[in-house]
Design an enzyme around this catalytic site. Structure first.
Site, PDB file in Angstrom:
ATOM      1  N   HIS A 159      -9.415 -36.861 -32.020  1.00  0.00           N
ATOM      2  CA  HIS A 159      -9.276 -38.346 -31.625  1.00  0.00           C
ATOM      3  C   HIS A 159     -10.423 -38.871 -31.373  1.00  0.00           C
ATOM      4  O   HIS A 159     -10.926 -39.613 -32.052  1.00  0.00           O
ATOM      5  CB  HIS A 159      -8.073 -38.494 -30.641  1.00  0.00           C
ATOM      6  CG  HIS A 159      -6.648 -37.995 -30.959  1.00  0.00           C
ATOM      7  ND1 HIS A 159      -6.282 -37.934 -32.035  1.00  0.00           N
ATOM      8  CD2 HIS A 159      -6.199 -37.149 -30.194  1.00  0.00           C
ATOM      9  CE1 HIS A 159      -4.907 -37.595 -32.245  1.00  0.00           C
ATOM     10  NE2 HIS A 159      -4.885 -37.003 -30.931  1.00  0.00           N
ATOM     11  N   ASP A 162      -1.387 -33.937 -36.809  1.00  0.00           N
ATOM     12  CA  ASP A 162      -1.156 -34.089 -35.308  1.00  0.00           C
ATOM     13  C   ASP A 162       0.588 -34.206 -35.184  1.00  0.00           C
ATOM     14  O   ASP A 162       1.233 -32.900 -34.964  1.00  0.00           O
ATOM     15  CB  ASP A 162      -1.582 -35.263 -34.926  1.00  0.00           C
ATOM     16  CG  ASP A 162      -1.734 -35.406 -33.211  1.00  0.00           C
ATOM     17  OD1 ASP A 162      -0.954 -34.530 -32.522  1.00  0.00           O
ATOM     18  OD2 ASP A 162      -2.253 -36.387 -32.702  1.00  0.00           O
TER      19      ASP A 162
END
Length: 448
Positions: free
Chosen positions: A267, A318
């Site tokens: 991220h 994810d």
């Protein structure tokens, strides 16, 4: 069987009329500007398989079940509470069923390797199974059944927040101390050792879940290979880090953990320009999950600044709310267009946007997962054929632009280690795997 393709994207660029021979799961030879021979399997377009550098397989079971607003401010943290509750619905066989169906979807979309950031380790009461890597073995079995290449990243998770705070009760299926993690890591290495091309790395979950001393101990357990960590995903994480240590998470990891080219920061959404540039210069790969980051309302990664500083990135799915190579790359570029109110923001070096971000994601994702994905002699035979949804005569970079942005191309076949796992857009074992997934989902939903 040799493969002949009219267009192939190689590390040197597009090549026409290419004949590929495969042996032992690798590309033996690649001959452009030639003619097909009798018996060759023929395709229009071949591109490299995409690495998926960040997956939580179990969260595929939650897709579509977290879109009901909660009381108050609905955000990442309220979503996380729902996720914690959901983990208690899983039996080991459910993990395997969900992961196998997920990996089918990944292969059908053009992913050929998955980095499984695996942190669901224990039974519902928090106690380890007799085999401490029981749930990791289910991930490995799903990889074996579906044929996707695996980089297994067993997660170290010990605390609820900065400063080594005790874990919350909802985290009990995740938690290990250093001794039990060492056993888990050894067991993980053993269970994937027979899988072709498999890799095992380490994954301190975050600076919330692992202290600095623990991260240093983990690095001593694995002096080589991938190191993945969630970093700077949420503003609250930045604030908590500063309150505890006086430094931001990425700043701390670069200064104190010695993060370098074997690291991947997942991220890395909320960084200063100085952090972004320093991360790029150090060689840390940015693990971007644009669809999940949009779904959770994380924010925007400074992709242009990072790329211009020489940074490498890859893509992951994810939370697995949506599976697609094209979806992730399209969302990445579109997020930057919204942020900068401009078009073709990530195009570089005179290449089209599709070519530019596709090749960067293949290279960066491979680095992050300890592998290489490229259509070249000596490389693993991991590649994807595209079929023309509309035959408009597209060639070269326009092929990738159409695949990512125009839906003029679709995945047809996918090979991993020279074995065809997807044929005609459908995984060769989809029916049985999908049936088992549906049965597991019905059982889990009855337990929630």
């Amino acid at each position: 069987m040799p493969i002949f393709a009219k267009q192939v994207l190689t590390p040197e660029g597009w090549r026409n009329d290419v004949r590929i021979e495969i042996a032992g799961g690798r590309i033996l030879s690649l001959t452009p500007d030639t003619q097909p021979e009798p018996g060759d399997e023929r395709h229009a377009i071949l591109i490299a398989g995409m690495p998926n550098l960040h997956s939580h397989a179990f969260q595929r079971a939650m897709a579509g079940l977290t879109e009901r607003p909660s009381a108050g401010n609905d955000n990442f943290w309220s979503w996380r509470d729902v996720m914690y509750r959901f983990t208690f619905a899983f039996e080991p066989e459910d993990i395997e069923a969900v992961a196998a169906f997920l990996y089918v979807e990944m292969l059908e979309s053009g992913f050929t390797r998955v980095g499984e950031f695996h942190y669901l380790h224990h039974d519902r009461d928090g106690r380890a199974y007799a085999n401490i890597a029981e749930l990791g073995s289910r991930i490995a079995s799903a990889s074996t059944e579906t044929g996707i290449a695996l980089t297994l990243l067993p997660v170290f998770y010990a605390h609820s927040n900065f400063g080594g705070l005790p874990p919350a009760d909802g985290q009990r299926r995740f938690v290990n101390d250093l001794d039990s993690y060492a056993r888990l890591l050894d067991a993980s290495r053993t269970l994937v050792s027979a899988l072709p091309g498999s890799v095992v790395g380490i994954a301190p979950h975050s600076l919330r879940a692992a202290t600095g001393d623990e991260i240093r101990a983990l690095l001593s357990m694995s002096p080589e290979g991938p190191v993945h960590i969630h970093a700077a995903e949420q503003v609250k994480e930045i604030e908590d880090s500063i309150a505890y240590s006086g430094r931001r998470p990425v700043e701390w990891l670069l200064d104190e953990a010695g993060a370098d080219g074997r690291w991947c920061f997942i991220h890395a959404t909320h960084m200063t320009d100085a952090e972004t540039i320093a991360m790029a210069k150090r060689g840390v790969v940015a693990g971007l999950c644009p669809v999940t980051e949009a779904n959770l309302g994380d924010g925007f990664f400074a992709a242009g600044t990072f790329i211009d500083a020489g940074g490498a990135f890859g893509i992951g799915t994810d939370s697995n709310v949506l599976i697609g190579v094209a979806d992730e790359l399209r969302q990445l570029e579109y997020s930057q267009r919204l942020l900068h109110r401009a078009r073709n923001v990530l195009s570089r070096d005179g290449r089209t946007t599709g070519r530019s971000i596709f090749e960067r994601a293949v290279a960066g994702g491979g680095r992050a997962l300890g592998s290489t994905s490229a259509i070249a002699a000596g490389m693993p035979a991991d590649f994807v054929s595209l079929r023309l949804v509309f035959d408009l005569g597209f060639e070269g970079d326009t092929v990738l632009d159409s695949f990512l942005f125009g839906r003029g191309m679709a995945v047809d076949c996918v090979w991993v280690h020279g074995l065809k796992q997807v044929d005609g857009g459908r995984h060769v074992r989809r029916e049985a795997i999908e049936t088992r997934y549906q049965q597991a989902m019905q059982a889990m939903l009855s337990r929630i």
